[in-house]
Design a protein around this motif. Structure first.
Motif, PDB file in Angstrom:
ATOM      1  N   ARG A 121       0.838  -1.216   0.000  1.00 34.81           N
ATOM      2  CA  ARG A 121       0.000   0.000   0.000  1.00 34.81           C
ATOM      3  C   ARG A 121       0.863   1.252   0.000  1.00 34.81           C
ATOM      4  O   ARG A 121       0.607   2.221  -0.734  1.00 34.81           O
ATOM      5  N   GLU A 122       1.911   1.266   0.821  1.00 36.64           N
ATOM      6  CA  GLU A 122       2.792   2.426   0.885  1.00 36.64           C
ATOM      7  C   GLU A 122       3.483   2.654  -0.460  1.00 36.64           C
ATOM      8  O   GLU A 122       3.667   3.791  -0.898  1.00 36.64           O
ATOM      9  N   ALA A 123       3.871   1.569  -1.111  1.00 38.04           N
ATOM     10  CA  ALA A 123       4.512   1.672  -2.419  1.00 38.04           C
ATOM     11  C   ALA A 123       3.550   2.253  -3.449  1.00 38.04           C
ATOM     12  O   ALA A 123       3.930   3.080  -4.291  1.00 38.04           O
ATOM     13  N   LEU A 124       2.305   1.820  -3.393  1.00 34.90           N
ATOM     14  CA  LEU A 124       1.302   2.304  -4.327  1.00 34.90           C
ATOM     15  C   LEU A 124       1.093   3.816  -4.171  1.00 34.90           C
ATOM     16  O   LEU A 124       0.961   4.544  -5.154  1.00 34.90           O
ATOM     17  N   LEU A 125       1.093   4.281  -2.945  1.00 30.42           N
ATOM     18  CA  LEU A 125       0.942   5.715  -2.701  1.00 30.42           C
ATOM     19  C   LEU A 125       2.097   6.500  -3.315  1.00 30.42           C
ATOM     20  O   LEU A 125       1.902   7.597  -3.857  1.00 30.42           O
ATOM     21  N   LEU A 126       3.302   5.945  -3.244  1.00 35.48           N
ATOM     22  CA  LEU A 126       4.463   6.618  -3.828  1.00 35.48           C
ATOM     23  C   LEU A 126       4.319   6.754  -5.340  1.00 35.48           C
ATOM     24  O   LEU A 126       4.842   7.705  -5.938  1.00 35.48           O
ATOM     25  N   ALA A 127       3.627   5.818  -5.951  1.00 35.96           N
ATOM     26  CA  ALA A 127       3.427   5.849  -7.404  1.00 35.96           C
ATOM     27  C   ALA A 127       2.159   6.605  -7.780  1.00 35.96           C
ATOM     28  O   ALA A 127       1.681   6.496  -8.918  1.00 35.96           O
ATOM     29  N   LYS A 128       1.625   7.366  -6.826  1.00 30.77           N
ATOM     30  CA  LYS A 128       0.412   8.171  -7.040  1.00 30.77           C
ATOM     31  C   LYS A 128      -0.801   7.300  -7.350  1.00 30.77           C
ATOM     32  O   LYS A 128      -1.696   7.672  -8.122  1.00 30.77           O
ATOM     33  N   GLY A 129      -0.813   6.117  -6.731  1.00 31.35           N
ATOM     34  CA  GLY A 129      -1.916   5.198  -6.938  1.00 31.35           C
ATOM     35  C   GLY A 129      -2.967   5.274  -5.857  1.00 31.35           C
ATOM     36  O   GLY A 129      -3.008   6.223  -5.063  1.00 31.35           O
ATOM     37  N   SER A 130      -3.806   4.258  -5.802  1.00 26.31           N
ATOM     38  CA  SER A 130      -4.951   4.229  -4.904  1.00 26.31           C
ATOM     39  C   SER A 130      -4.529   4.201  -3.437  1.00 26.31           C
ATOM     40  O   SER A 130      -3.533   3.586  -3.067  1.00 26.31           O
ATOM     41  N   SER A 131      -5.325   4.845  -2.616  1.00 25.64           N
ATOM     42  CA  SER A 131      -5.143   4.778  -1.169  1.00 25.64           C
ATOM     43  C   SER A 131      -6.245   3.904  -0.593  1.00 25.64           C
ATOM     44  O   SER A 131      -7.393   3.960  -1.042  1.00 25.64           O
ATOM     45  N   TYR A 132      -5.898   3.080   0.359  1.00 22.05           N
ATOM     46  CA  TYR A 132      -6.904   2.239   0.998  1.00 22.05           C
ATOM     47  C   TYR A 132      -6.418   1.840   2.381  1.00 22.05           C
ATOM     48  O   TYR A 132      -5.218   1.886   2.673  1.00 22.05           O
ATOM     49  N   GLU A 133      -7.354   1.487   3.229  1.00 24.93           N
ATOM     50  CA  GLU A 133      -7.015   1.023   4.573  1.00 24.93           C
ATOM     51  C   GLU A 133      -6.570  -0.437   4.499  1.00 24.93           C
ATOM     52  O   GLU A 133      -7.232  -1.261   3.861  1.00 24.93           O
ATOM     53  N   VAL A 134      -5.459  -0.752   5.127  1.00 27.32           N
ATOM     54  CA  VAL A 134      -4.945  -2.114   5.106  1.00 27.32           C
ATOM     55  C   VAL A 134      -5.468  -2.887   6.308  1.00 27.32           C
ATOM     56  O   VAL A 134      -5.215  -2.515   7.459  1.00 27.32           O
ATOM     57  N   GLU A 135      -6.201  -3.943   6.034  1.00 28.55           N
ATOM     58  CA  GLU A 135      -6.623  -4.846   7.103  1.00 28.55           C
ATOM     59  C   GLU A 135      -5.409  -5.640   7.577  1.00 28.55           C
ATOM     60  O   GLU A 135      -4.627  -6.123   6.762  1.00 28.55           O
ATOM     61  N   MET A 136      -5.260  -5.767   8.883  1.00 21.20           N
ATOM     62  CA  MET A 136      -4.123  -6.517   9.410  1.00 21.20           C
ATOM     63  C   MET A 136      -4.578  -7.509  10.475  1.00 21.20           C
ATOM     64  O   MET A 136      -5.739  -7.573  10.822  1.00 21.20           O
ATOM     65  N   GLY A 137      -3.610  -8.282  10.944  1.00 24.88           N
ATOM     66  CA  GLY A 137      -3.919  -9.356  11.867  1.00 24.88           C
ATOM     67  C   GLY A 137      -3.503 -10.702  11.309  1.00 24.88           C
ATOM     68  O   GLY A 137      -3.787 -11.755  11.893  1.00 24.88           O
ATOM     69  N   ARG A 138      -2.810 -10.669  10.138  1.00 27.00           N
ATOM     70  CA  ARG A 138      -2.285 -11.918   9.565  1.00 27.00           C
ATOM     71  C   ARG A 138      -1.177 -12.461  10.461  1.00 27.00           C
ATOM     72  O   ARG A 138      -0.465 -11.705  11.113  1.00 27.00           O
TER      73      ARG A 138
END
Length: 317
Positions: A121-138
């Motif tokens: 997700r952080e990488a996608l933001l750097l490329a000016k891509g989509s922002s979204y909330e990351v579900e965690m707990g894996r």
């Protein structure tokens, strides 16, 4: 087929219910800031970081599920990361750096699998891509085998094969199109182009779906018997920015990868591609990509008391 698919979807439903946004809000509240900082630092010295981390997340999730199995590096040839289908996958060092920082602050708390998902997700933001909330707990898996990666989607797969492989993971043909658009950033090697340019199955020549104006350009970059390690942008004309240009290239015959071109040769996936260029009722490509990333991040996850939390992402310890 129906009972199998139902089982897949039920398993996904059971697992995804235990993932949650803000999972580490109390146990390690700075996790997103730390991973984001490590990703930005890596990107400062490597402009392909965004593509690298998106690919790492995809390759992790499509084998044993999103469980960090691809990260194991015991030195054995049987480690999953050595699978043919994972060739060229990178970003392990970035995940390991983030893990080391998190271990210093929150020991045995944040899973490597979650770091991979968050780094994408952080990488996608750097490329000016989509922002979204990351579900965690894996939680991290305890199996890493080269044999597990035998069924990875491949650039030479037919669209029917690709749809089947995605369906087996609980993903739709729309997810196939949208997630393939991750090729909006990054490069590929001439190794993956040779058959398409010089030995296409139909007549032993070039893939006829390649736009005639594009073919000389590809052959110039990847000549017959040339260096197979030479790299070229996957998204012609927009390789550094995450956008829907890759889908427009697919429509016009400017797809670099055979698997991307195949998306326009099947009625169901062609309709999805075309929908993003409709005059009326055009869906949001950015929102759809974010949704598909979240769904992909739920594949086969281990939660609760399943799996483990590693101290080092490359080791089961």
């Amino acid at each position: 087929m129906v009972p199998f698919l139902l089982l897949v979807l039920l398993n996904m439903g059971t697992s995804q219910g235990q993932l949650q946004v803000g999972f580490y809000a109390t146990s390690c509240p700075n996790v997103e800031a730390i991973v984001g900082g490590v990703v930005r630092e890596a990107a400062a010295s490597d402009q392909n970081t965004a593509a690298v981390l998106l690919r790492l997340h995809f390759h992790d999730c499509f084998v044993e599920g999103c469980d960090g199995s691809i990260l194991i590096d015991s030195g054995a040839e049987r480690d999953e990361k050595n699978a043919f289908g994972h060739q060229g996958v990178r970003g392990f060092d970035i995940v390991e750096r983030a893990k080391a920082e998190l271990e210093a602050l929150c020991p045995r708390t944040v899973s490597c699998a979650d770091i991979v998902a968050l780094a994408a997700r952080e990488a996608l933001l750097l490329a000016k891509g989509s922002s979204y909330e990351v579900e965690m707990g894996r939680r991290d898996g305890v199996v890493s085998s080269v044999d597990s990666a035998d069924n990875m989607p491949d650039v030479s797969d037919s669209v029917e094969t690709l749809k089947t492989k995605f369906l087996q993971k609980g993903l739709t043909h729309k997810d196939l199109v949208v997630l393939s658009a991750a090729h909006s950033i990054g490069t590929t090697a001439c190794f993956f182009m040779n058959d398409r340019l010089y030995n296409f199955p139909a007549d032993g020549g070039s893939d006829p779906s390649i736009n005639p104006a594009f073919l000389p350009e590809l052959k110039s970059t990847c000549p017959r018997n040339g260096d197979i390690n030479v790299r070229l942008p996957i998204d012609r004309g927009s390789e550094q920015v995450f956008d829907s240009q890759i889908l427009q290239n697919i429509r016009k015959g400017f797809a670099v990868l055979q698997s991307d071109a195949a998306l326009y040769q099947d009625e169901s996936t062609k309709a999805v591609v075309d929908s993003y260029f409709a005059d009326l009722f055009r869906p949001s490509f950015e929102a759809d990509f974010a949704d598909s990333m979240v769904r992909m991040g739920r594949i086969g996850v281990l939660t609760g008391l399943q799996g483990t939390i590693r101290r080092s992402c490359a080791s089961f310890d």
